[in-house]
Write a protein that holds these residues in place. Structure first.
Motif, PDB file in Angstrom:
ATOM      1  N   ASP A 153      24.933  -5.674 -32.193  1.00  0.00           N
ATOM      2  CA  ASP A 153      25.150  -7.084 -31.842  1.00  0.00           C
ATOM      3  C   ASP A 153      26.357  -7.263 -30.922  1.00  0.00           C
ATOM      4  O   ASP A 153      26.749  -8.384 -30.615  1.00  0.00           O
ATOM      5  N   LYS A 154      26.945  -6.164 -30.452  1.00  0.00           N
ATOM      6  CA  LYS A 154      28.131  -6.222 -29.598  1.00  0.00           C
ATOM      7  C   LYS A 154      27.717  -6.454 -28.139  1.00  0.00           C
ATOM      8  O   LYS A 154      26.809  -5.801 -27.625  1.00  0.00           O
ATOM      9  N   THR A 155      28.416  -7.388 -27.487  1.00  0.00           N
ATOM     10  CA  THR A 155      28.118  -7.679 -26.085  1.00  0.00           C
ATOM     11  C   THR A 155      28.936  -6.816 -25.124  1.00  0.00           C
ATOM     12  O   THR A 155      28.697  -6.841 -23.919  1.00  0.00           O
ATOM     13  N   THR A 156      29.891  -6.061 -25.643  1.00  0.00           N
ATOM     14  CA  THR A 156      30.640  -5.125 -24.812  1.00  0.00           C
ATOM     15  C   THR A 156      30.164  -3.706 -25.109  1.00  0.00           C
ATOM     16  O   THR A 156      29.865  -3.368 -26.256  1.00  0.00           O
ATOM     17  N   LEU A 157      30.109  -2.899 -24.062  1.00  0.00           N
ATOM     18  CA  LEU A 157      29.743  -1.493 -24.200  1.00  0.00           C
ATOM     19  C   LEU A 157      30.894  -0.663 -23.641  1.00  0.00           C
ATOM     20  O   LEU A 157      31.146  -0.700 -22.431  1.00  0.00           O
ATOM     21  N   PRO A 158      31.637   0.063 -24.481  1.00  0.00           N
ATOM     22  CA  PRO A 158      32.691   0.918 -23.938  1.00  0.00           C
ATOM     23  C   PRO A 158      32.130   1.841 -22.858  1.00  0.00           C
ATOM     24  O   PRO A 158      31.068   2.446 -23.034  1.00  0.00           O
ATOM     25  N   SER A 159      32.842   1.937 -21.748  1.00  0.00           N
ATOM     26  CA  SER A 159      32.374   2.757 -20.625  1.00  0.00           C
ATOM     27  C   SER A 159      32.699   4.219 -20.913  1.00  0.00           C
ATOM     28  O   SER A 159      33.633   4.801 -20.354  1.00  0.00           O
ATOM     29  N   ALA A 160      31.911   4.797 -21.802  1.00  0.00           N
ATOM     30  CA  ALA A 160      32.159   6.159 -22.279  1.00  0.00           C
ATOM     31  C   ALA A 160      30.849   6.905 -22.429  1.00  0.00           C
ATOM     32  O   ALA A 160      29.829   6.328 -22.812  1.00  0.00           O
ATOM     33  N   LEU A 161      30.898   8.202 -22.119  1.00  0.00           N
ATOM     34  CA  LEU A 161      29.764   9.103 -22.286  1.00  0.00           C
ATOM     35  C   LEU A 161      30.220  10.321 -23.074  1.00  0.00           C
ATOM     36  O   LEU A 161      31.315  10.854 -22.820  1.00  0.00           O
ATOM     37  N   PHE A 162      29.394  10.771 -24.015  1.00  0.00           N
ATOM     38  CA  PHE A 162      29.668  12.015 -24.721  1.00  0.00           C
ATOM     39  C   PHE A 162      28.460  12.917 -24.596  1.00  0.00           C
ATOM     40  O   PHE A 162      27.343  12.537 -24.966  1.00  0.00           O
ATOM     41  N   TYR A 163      28.699  14.104 -24.046  1.00  0.00           N
ATOM     42  CA  TYR A 163      27.646  15.108 -23.943  1.00  0.00           C
ATOM     43  C   TYR A 163      27.779  16.054 -25.129  1.00  0.00           C
ATOM     44  O   TYR A 163      28.765  16.785 -25.247  1.00  0.00           O
ATOM     45  N   ASP A 164      26.784  16.031 -26.007  1.00  0.00           N
ATOM     46  CA  ASP A 164      26.777  16.859 -27.213  1.00  0.00           C
ATOM     47  C   ASP A 164      26.242  18.240 -26.842  1.00  0.00           C
ATOM     48  O   ASP A 164      25.078  18.391 -26.485  1.00  0.00           O
ATOM     49  N   PHE A 165      27.103  19.255 -26.922  1.00  0.00           N
ATOM     50  CA  PHE A 165      26.709  20.590 -26.486  1.00  0.00           C
ATOM     51  C   PHE A 165      25.726  21.246 -27.442  1.00  0.00           C
ATOM     52  O   PHE A 165      24.879  22.042 -27.019  1.00  0.00           O
ATOM     53  N   GLU A 166      25.830  20.953 -28.737  1.00  0.00           N
ATOM     54  CA  GLU A 166      24.937  21.581 -29.705  1.00  0.00           C
ATOM     55  C   GLU A 166      23.515  21.044 -29.583  1.00  0.00           C
ATOM     56  O   GLU A 166      22.543  21.795 -29.610  1.00  0.00           O
ATOM     57  N   GLU A 167      23.387  19.714 -29.451  1.00  0.00           N
ATOM     58  CA  GLU A 167      22.067  19.096 -29.377  1.00  0.00           C
ATOM     59  C   GLU A 167      21.564  18.955 -27.947  1.00  0.00           C
ATOM     60  O   GLU A 167      20.400  18.640 -27.728  1.00  0.00           O
ATOM     61  N   GLU A 168      22.465  19.167 -26.983  1.00  0.00           N
ATOM     62  CA  GLU A 168      22.166  18.939 -25.556  1.00  0.00           C
ATOM     63  C   GLU A 168      21.599  17.523 -25.352  1.00  0.00           C
ATOM     64  O   GLU A 168      20.592  17.308 -24.691  1.00  0.00           O
ATOM     65  N   THR A 169      22.309  16.581 -25.969  1.00  0.00           N
ATOM     66  CA  THR A 169      21.974  15.164 -25.822  1.00  0.00           C
ATOM     67  C   THR A 169      23.231  14.441 -25.364  1.00  0.00           C
ATOM     68  O   THR A 169      24.315  15.030 -25.268  1.00  0.00           O
ATOM     69  N   GLN A 170      23.070  13.159 -25.096  1.00  0.00           N
ATOM     70  CA  GLN A 170      24.226  12.371 -24.674  1.00  0.00           C
ATOM     71  C   GLN A 170      24.289  11.070 -25.472  1.00  0.00           C
ATOM     72  O   GLN A 170      23.255  10.519 -25.872  1.00  0.00           O
ATOM     73  N   HIS A 171      25.492  10.595 -25.701  1.00  0.00           N
ATOM     74  CA  HIS A 171      25.730   9.348 -26.398  1.00  0.00           C
ATOM     75  C   HIS A 171      26.546   8.442 -25.481  1.00  0.00           C
ATOM     76  O   HIS A 171      27.341   8.913 -24.666  1.00  0.00           O
ATOM     77  N   VAL A 172      26.359   7.139 -25.652  1.00  0.00           N
ATOM     78  CA  VAL A 172      26.999   6.153 -24.784  1.00  0.00           C
ATOM     79  C   VAL A 172      27.752   5.142 -25.635  1.00  0.00           C
ATOM     80  O   VAL A 172      27.355   4.816 -26.749  1.00  0.00           O
ATOM     81  N   GLY A 173      28.863   4.628 -25.086  1.00  0.00           N
ATOM     82  CA  GLY A 173      29.582   3.528 -25.723  1.00  0.00           C
ATOM     83  C   GLY A 173      30.331   3.936 -26.977  1.00  0.00           C
ATOM     84  O   GLY A 173      30.940   5.007 -27.053  1.00  0.00           O
TER      85      GLY A 173
END
Length: 416
Positions: free
Chosen positions: A31-51
């Motif tokens: 429900d948050k209208t702000t999204l932190p301008s951040a990216l995390f690349y997960d090396f184990e899962e080879e996925t990425q997360h945002v905010g």
């Protein structure tokens, strides 16, 4: 309607639309209208997360790479540089595109349909005193937005957008100075506002002057870190066998959000091992080595950011620096923080004065100071600006939402 305003910010991003006749920010993360301008690349899962999920994954200790302050690389040589992710080089241009594409998808999901037209916010100066680099920064952001699927885009200065948001509550004509202190830049617009002017599509005649300087909240973090934290890791120390200071480059990279990851390159780790054998104060320098070896640079930056916010709100703070050394804490006073950022705030004040000079007006002509941006609550900054305009009234905007709301208004005027 496929029209929106996008505020791609250094620290946080928003997206807004006109819904039921009113500008509204879209929920981008829960429900948050702000999204932190951040990216995390997960090396184990080879996925990425945002905010917030990106920051949470990093703080949890997941093996990977966190990137923040992404907007800061626009207009710099880093845009075409690469960093190693998933054991392969990835350009910073692609990293920005990944975040921006995710931001657009979240806005479309909240809206319930595709978004094809957008007004994007931009600082008055992406890059200080370099017109070519500034133009390149806007062009790069335009290309990223088009690659994400926007068919038509336009740009609006962020303080002008914030003025459109404020103008919704204006009841009579006034001359307002918009003071937008964001994560990466401080931007100002001197503009005439009124209920009647709010209806106009073309506001060029109402804008008396714009100005800005590339100083914002992340700079306050960096300056605080260099003044109070980095000496605990050896900054300012000496080499043991020669009359030379400990190299300072490592500390400046560690104190700057968007360069922290450069310390994790293998060649840097080898350099640090060599320097460790030659410094006079091995104990303090070993703290730097530990932070780099454990990839804890962003944990340290997060602690500094939290300390800045706490000391500005409460007048004092205690920074827990376990990522540097177990049990290490640093008491921080508002006076210490203000001393570390005073020169930067003086530059911000000079930029405000330049706007007045450009408009040919005295401070007494300004009716209202409208404060917005996440770093607009820094006490010394506010005191400095208010002292220049003793007769103006101060109005508080939505620190993280005024620009995005105003961009929604600008987009509706332009494309509807």
């Amino acid at each position: 309607m496929a029209i929106c305003g996008i505020d791609f910010g250094t620290s946080n991003s928003t997206a807004g639309m006109i819904l039921d006749g009113k500008p509204q920010l879209l929920p981008l993360e829960g429900d948050k209208t702000t999204l932190p301008s951040a990216l995390f690349y997960d090396f184990e899962e080879e996925t990425q997360h945002v905010g917030r999920a990106a920051v949470a994954a990093y703080v949890s200790g997941a093996e990977g790479r966190l990137l923040r302050s992404l907007k800061s690389v626009l207009g710099t040589s880093l845009m075409d540089a690469t960093t190693e992710i998933f054991n392969r080089p990835i350009a910073f241009r692609q990293i920005l595109a990944t975040f921006f594409g995710d931001l657009k998808q979240r806005a479309e999901q909240a809206h319930g349909g595709p978004l094809t037209q957008a007004v994007l916010g931009r600082p008055v100066h992406f890059v200080d005193d370099d017109v070519a680099a500034d133009r390149l920064a806007q062009q790069s952001l335009a290309e990223i937005a088009q690659a994400a699927g926007f068919r038509e885009i336009a740009f609006q200065y962020e303080p002008i957008a914030a003025a459109f948001d404020y103008e919704q509550q204006v009841v009579r004509e006034e001359l307002a100075l918009i003071i937008d202190i964001g994560g990466g830049t401080s931007d100002f617009s001197l503009i005439r506002l009124s209920p009647e002017r709010h209806q106009r599509a073309d506001r060029r005649d109402d804008i008396l002057a714009n100005g800005g300087v590339h100083i914002g909240g992340t700079d306050f973090d960096r300056l605080l870190s260099l003044a109070e934290i980095m000496p605990l890791l050896g900054l300012g120390g000496r080499m043991a066998d020669k009359d030379a200071p400990v190299p300072s480059t490592y500390y400046h990279q560690l104190a700057t959000w968007h360069t922290i990851n450069f310390l994790y390159e293998r060649k840097v780790k080898r350099e640090l091992a060599d320097v460790l054998g030659e410094v006079a104060d091995r104990g303090r320098f070993q703290r730097l080595v530990r932070v780099v070896e454990e990839r804890a640079g962003h944990l340290l930056a997060i602690a500094v950011e939290r300390g800045k916010i706490e000391v500005c709100d409460a007048g004092a703070a205690s920074l827990a620096l376990d990522m540097v050394e177990d049990g290490l804490t640093l008491p921080l006073t508002l006076a210490q923080f203000e001393q570390s950022v005073s020169a930067a705030i003086s530059r911000v004040d000079e930029a405000v004065n330049e706007v007045l000079v450009r408009a040919g007006l005295a401070p007494q002509a300004v009716d209202t100071l409208f404060f917005t941006g996440g770093a607009s609550g820094v006490p010394l900054l506010r005191q400095t600006v208010l002292a220049r305009f003793p007769e103006a009234r101060a109005v508080e905007g939505d620190r993280f939402g005024s620009v995005g709301t105003g961009l929604a208004i600008a987009a509706d005027r332009l494309f509807r």
